[in-house]
Each structure stands twice: as structure tokens, then as C-alpha cells.
Design a protein around this motif. Structure first.
Motif, PDB file in Angstrom:
ATOM      1  N   LYS A  12      48.588  99.581  29.094  1.00 26.15           N
ATOM      2  CA  LYS A  12      49.713 100.239  28.429  1.00 26.15           C
ATOM      3  C   LYS A  12      49.341 100.877  27.097  1.00 26.15           C
ATOM      4  O   LYS A  12      50.105 101.672  26.558  1.00 26.15           O
ATOM      5  CB  LYS A  12      50.866  99.254  28.257  1.00 26.15           C
ATOM      6  N   ASP A  19      52.301 105.484  33.122  1.00 25.82           N
ATOM      7  CA  ASP A  19      53.369 106.370  33.590  1.00 25.82           C
ATOM      8  C   ASP A  19      52.976 107.076  34.885  1.00 25.82           C
ATOM      9  O   ASP A  19      53.797 107.245  35.794  1.00 25.82           O
ATOM     10  CB  ASP A  19      53.708 107.407  32.525  1.00 25.82           C
ATOM     11  N   GLU A  22      53.293 104.556  37.639  1.00 21.91           N
ATOM     12  CA  GLU A  22      54.682 104.160  37.887  1.00 21.91           C
ATOM     13  C   GLU A  22      55.486 105.259  38.581  1.00 21.91           C
ATOM     14  O   GLU A  22      56.465 104.966  39.284  1.00 21.91           O
ATOM     15  CB  GLU A  22      55.342 103.781  36.561  1.00 21.91           C
ATOM     16  N   ASN A  26      55.427 101.238  42.944  1.00 24.56           N
ATOM     17  CA  ASN A  26      56.041 100.088  42.298  1.00 24.56           C
ATOM     18  C   ASN A  26      54.909  99.263  41.692  1.00 24.56           C
ATOM     19  O   ASN A  26      54.080  98.706  42.418  1.00 24.56           O
ATOM     20  CB  ASN A  26      56.809  99.225  43.314  1.00 24.56           C
ATOM     21  N   VAL A  27      54.863  99.203  40.378  1.00 28.62           N
ATOM     22  CA  VAL A  27      53.743  98.566  39.687  1.00 28.62           C
ATOM     23  C   VAL A  27      54.105  97.131  39.306  1.00 28.62           C
ATOM     24  O   VAL A  27      55.082  96.892  38.592  1.00 28.62           O
ATOM     25  CB  VAL A  27      53.346  99.357  38.424  1.00 28.62           C
ATOM     26  N   TYR A  29      52.718  94.446  37.062  1.00 31.11           N
ATOM     27  CA  TYR A  29      51.782  94.472  35.933  1.00 31.11           C
ATOM     28  C   TYR A  29      51.455  93.060  35.461  1.00 31.11           C
ATOM     29  O   TYR A  29      52.314  92.350  34.929  1.00 31.11           O
ATOM     30  CB  TYR A  29      52.385  95.292  34.792  1.00 31.11           C
TER      31      TYR A  29
END
Length: 323
Positions: A12, A19, A22, A26-27, A29
């Protein structure tokens, strides 16, 4: 319907990459993923797992592959892949996305070669020790008298992308350089480079800088046999993989040769067995060992290029599969 991917590396802080993922998937994390986290995911079908070796606590091994039974891709934002059991992927017909052969991309990433050169300068000028002495209230240059690059003999082991970059840096500083790489030696484009075999090359080397992949052939290539031919004040730089040196032999050599140094960004089996690593234990009391936590490719610039590239490759493959 979006497919699920498991993202098990911190991402991130890198612009655009999360982004990008995503938007298409469907991430899930888990930047600090551990094997026990598989229990939380047992009812999820995953299309891909996205990883990187530098901060990982797990290998992509049988335990993970068996738990993620619908997996189609393993994605790693790295050239090295020794954190992945590739034979198992082949058996399961799972495809690997990496940067290993993505030459156009990795030619733009110089971070690891730059770190290798920085470690070299640190070692020959005793920068870390000198700075530490000042913190301790001292002001004496005598213990830290170093060397000039243009008076040193350097042996570069491995003359691929990173070895060539390191060669350029050292050459610009006036060093005398020899290269060991039997696979590149016959290339006529390198006619100005002095090639030697490893046993011959280490004899007069002040600096040995390692730039090779870990394979069965290069496993523990720096060992007792090689070290006994080295100068007693040699400095070895390793930004490749810990497995290419015999760490027990290196520690024995350093104990016997107090003027020699081992500056490394990697240790063997660093994902699973850090607590048992002899270098980390020896580093506490031995000042001629210097270790950084696998930061070679960890610049914002390199991460942006590498992480975005493999994310784009996964996105493109997924788009093609939908056609």
C-alpha cells in the motif's frame, strides 16, 4: 464476477499498484501473512497469490499450494524465485509470473547493484564503525583508515544485469576489475573485459562482489576451497542470495582472518530459519560482518517498477482468459 487474489506482501505504500489490483480482483490483503492465516481463508477460492521474498514469513510450498487448491498463478515481484517451490507449481500446472526473464523491465532497476557498491564503499572506508565510534563519544580516525577504490583489485562473480552495473560503477572509480562468468566469457561484445575462473580470480582480489542466481550449480560456490585461496584481508559483498555461500565456512574464515569482511544483504533460508542463522549470531560479536535485511531492491523506484509490472502482467493474463 471478480476473481480472488491473495496478496501477502506490503504494497500500500507503493503508488497505483494496490488500486490496479483492486480494480480487477477481489484482494485479500495479508501484508504479514503466516501459515496459520490459511485457516481464515479455507472457504475462499483463489485465482492467484501475489508475493515477494524480501519480507515474507512463508515459502510458496506444499502447505500453501494444497490449501489454495484452485490456484492458477503465483506472482512474485522479484527476479529471484528460491522462495517458491517451482517443481510443485509445474506438477500442479500453476503458472509463475516473475521478473526473471522480463529483461526490458529489469534493465531499468539498478537498486541492488547500487547497494552492492554502497556496501563496498562502506567496507573499505569503515564508515559504519567510524560513525558508531562518534556516537560513543570518540573522535579518532586511526582505527578507521581505509582504502581508495582506484588502488583495489575487484573480482565480479556473475556478469549479468547487476554484475555489469557494478562493473560500470567500479570502473568509473578507477578500480582494476576481473570478471568470473563462464556463460558470458565467450560473448565477443565483452572483449575488453578481463575474464578469469573463480579459483584463479580470488587470489589477488581485494573485493569479491557476488551477482549470481542461486541454482544447484551455484549452491555454496563460495566455500572453504575458495576461501583458502583468498587474501587474508579480502572483503566479500553478497547482494544475491545467502545460499551461494557456505556461511559456516565464511564464519570460520573471518574468525581466522580478522582483517577480512563479509558484507551481505542476504542470508541462507532467510524466510524460515533466521533464528538459527550462524551469520546473525556471529554478527552480534564480530565487527567484520555487516548485514542489511534484504533491502537490495527495496527502493521506492525499484518497487514501483517491479510490483506494478507483475500486477500488470497478471491483469493482462486475466483479461485474455475472459475473452
Amino acid at each position: 464476477m471478480k476473481k480472488n487474489i491473495l496478496l501477502i506482501t506490503p504494497i500500500k505504500h507503493i503508488p497505483r499498484v494496490f488500486d490496479l489490483l483492486e480494480k480487477s480482483f477481489n484482494v485479500y490483503y495479508f501484508p504479514d501473512f503466516k501459515y496459520k492465516d490459511l485457516d481464515k481463508l479455507k472457504n475462499v477460492n483463489f485465482y492467484a497469490i501475489y508475493t515477494n521474498p524480501n519480507k515474507s514469513r512463508v515459502r510458496i510450498d506444499k502447505k500453501i499450494i494444497d490449501a489454495l487448491s484452485d490456484l492458477k498463478y503465483v506472482v512474485t515481484a522479484s527476479t529471484g524465485t528460491n522462495h517458491i517451490e517451482k517443481k510443485l507449481l509445474k506438477q500442479k500446472k500453476i503458472k509463475l509470473i516473475s521478473l526473471t526473464r522480463d529483461l526490458k523491465t529489469i534493465k531499468t532497476i539498478s537498486s541492488t547493484a547500487e547497494l552492492a557498491f554502497a556496501l563496498t564503499l562502506n567496507a573499505i572506508r569503515n564508515i559504519d564503525e567510524a560513525s558508531r565510534s562518534v556516537r560513543n563519544g570518540e573522535w579518532d580516525y586511526l582505527p578507521f583508515v581505509g582504502r581508495q577504490m582506484n588502488k583495489l583489485n575487484i573480482l565480479i562473480v556473475g556478469f549479468g544485469r547487476l554484475g555489469k552495473m557494478y562493473y560500470k560503477y567500479a570502473k568509473s572509480f578507477g578500480s582494476t576489475i576481473k570478471v568470473c562468468d563462464p556463460y558470458v566469457q565467450t560473448n565477443t561484445n565483452n572483449s575488453n573485459v578481463c575474464f578469469v575462473d573463480l579459483i584463479e580470480g580470488v587470489k589477488d582480489a581485494d573485493i569479491i562482489s557476488l551477482h549470481i542466481h542461486h541454482t544447484e550449480e551455484t549452491e555454496k560456490i563460495i566455500n572453504k576451497k575458495i576461501l583458502k585461496r583468498c587474501k587474508d584481508n579480502v572483503t566479500i559483498i553478497n547482494t544475491s542470495r545467502g545460499e551461494i555461500v557456505d556461511e559456516d565456512d565464511v564464519v570460520d574464515f573471518l574468525r581466522s582472518n580478522k582483517s577480512s569482511k563479509y558484507y551481505t544483504d542476504v542470508i541462507s533460508d532467510e524466510i524460515r530459519s533466521k533464528s538459527k542463522n550462524i551469520l546473525l549470531k556471529e554478527n552480534i560479536k564480530n565487527t567484520n560482518i555487516f548485514i542489511t535485511p534484504h533491502i537490495g531492491g527495496m527502493t521506492l523506484d525499484a518497487q514501483q517498477i517491479a510490483f506494478e509490472r507483475v500486477a500488470t502482467k497478471l491483469f493482462e493474463l486475466n483479461s485474455n482468459n475472459l475473452v
